[in-house]
Design an enzyme around this catalytic site. Sequence first.
Site, short mmCIF file in Angstrom:
data_model
loop_
_atom_site.label_atom_id
_atom_site.label_comp_id
_atom_site.label_asym_id
_atom_site.label_seq_id
_atom_site.Cartn_x
_atom_site.Cartn_y
_atom_site.Cartn_z
N SER A 260 0.83 -1.20 0.00
CA SER A 260 0.00 0.00 0.00
C SER A 260 0.87 1.26 0.00
O SER A 260 1.76 1.39 -0.85
CB SER A 260 -0.94 -0.05 1.21
OG SER A 260 -1.95 0.93 1.10
N LYS A 264 4.43 2.22 -2.19
CA LYS A 264 4.88 3.45 -2.83
C LYS A 264 6.28 3.80 -2.33
O LYS A 264 7.16 4.22 -3.09
CB LYS A 264 3.93 4.61 -2.51
CG LYS A 264 2.45 4.38 -2.75
CD LYS A 264 1.63 5.61 -2.36
CE LYS A 264 0.20 5.31 -1.99
NZ LYS A 264 -0.59 4.70 -3.02
N TRP A 351 -9.64 0.17 -6.18
CA TRP A 351 -9.18 1.51 -5.77
C TRP A 351 -7.72 1.72 -6.15
O TRP A 351 -7.30 2.83 -6.45
CB TRP A 351 -9.39 1.66 -4.27
CG TRP A 351 -9.21 3.04 -3.70
CD1 TRP A 351 -8.30 3.44 -2.78
CD2 TRP A 351 -10.00 4.19 -4.00
NE1 TRP A 351 -8.46 4.77 -2.48
CE2 TRP A 351 -9.51 5.26 -3.22
CE3 TRP A 351 -11.08 4.43 -4.85
CZ2 TRP A 351 -10.05 6.54 -3.27
CZ3 TRP A 351 -11.62 5.71 -4.90
CH2 TRP A 351 -11.10 6.75 -4.12
N HIS A 402 -7.39 -5.73 -0.72
CA HIS A 402 -6.18 -4.95 -0.50
C HIS A 402 -5.46 -5.47 0.75
O HIS A 402 -5.87 -5.20 1.89
CB HIS A 402 -6.58 -3.48 -0.31
CG HIS A 402 -5.44 -2.52 -0.17
ND1 HIS A 402 -4.70 -2.08 -1.24
CD2 HIS A 402 -4.92 -1.89 0.92
CE1 HIS A 402 -3.78 -1.23 -0.82
NE2 HIS A 402 -3.89 -1.09 0.49
#
Length: 422
Positions: A260, A264, A351, A402
């Site tokens: 998540s 990044k 998403w 997720h």
Amino acid sequence: MKQKIILSFLLQLAILPACFAQQSNEAAVGYHLPDVMRTQSGKVINTVAGWEKTRRPEITALFEKNVQGKTPVKNIPLRYVPLSVSRNALNGTATRKQVRVYFSGDDKYYMDILLYLPNSKNKPVPMFLGLNFGGNQSVNADTGILISERWVKYAPEPAYKNHFATAASRGTQSNDWCVEKIIAAGYGLATVYYGDLQPDSANSVNAGVAPLFYRKGQKEPAADEWGAIGVWAWCLSRALDYMETDKDIDSKRVTVMGHSRLGKTALWAGAQDKRFALVISNNSGEGGAAITRRKYGETIAVMNKAFPHWFCGNFKKYNDKEDELPVDFHELIALIAPRPVYIASASEDQWADPLGEYLSGWYATPVYALYGLKGLNTPVPPDINQPVGDGTIGYHIRKGVHAITPYDWDQYIRFANRFFSK
């Protein structure tokens, strides 16, 4: 060979509209990406030298100015203090080490690294390195792990009380880390709580390490200086600094990974620090692997409004203006070349834009081709639970939500084995 790979890539661009049409759960998505192989002045890059000397530095600078912000270059003297060592952890299968890394002489700024090393393998061993969300004690129920004393953003009771960890938080995120699986595969694991470097909350920058780098009179990072993603990425490189001093660790075979927002972070750490041998993005989505110009799922504006502290101030200029951003995130993947990179999505995590995550690897493939390396074969993503990873870019979309799961770890270990087994 390189020319054939690039020609194949260009020919397959023609089937992209059909690819999008197959995404029955998506609205039609159209976009025009910056050409990873063309400089801002219009020069086409077709050699490794041209990539490394011209285009790669240009893309890096664009990300620094417009997205993550510049990482300070000031050298901080690091001090390593062993906190504990157990040679009989996890029922004798592992050595557990805990090391505190101080960033200042007054002991105010520090991070704690938790390390597990397999006892069954001759040292030094390859490692997975990643940041965790809940404190080091959350990654395993091992009662020898020190409980973090830092503030925690997502803190359900009874594991956390008033946003601080209790003993009930031990092992609450063990499914995310699969420590025993990693150890059994012959790898070590190192992790740091991301809140050691900066709390994950708006207006939190001065509660982290950023003030160590301020100029006289400075009170916050400038608009083109790092946000929290940059701070957390800096932390990963400092953990690697420590691992270079530990004779039990093969610091040339360290994989940086994250899930998540920490996916990044792992991508940005891997893009900046070429010492990381392999990079893994798990469900990193917008601001990570996903192509932002698709404007599908989370967008720049939504992310910057919900999490204004993650990226640099300049990134907010592109709220609802994705097409004006001079880079897109396939170029972030390309910055990792020629090192291996693995991108993972989840079927119910729309998403994070799974297709956009896959396509970032596809559009980075020409840079890997410059080095004579195989990237992704097609712009059409694989079926659910059908990983592709016979090249230097790997990918899977897992059934589910997720999260990071044992299935994901199976793919990461298998991918790493291809590069680290020799």
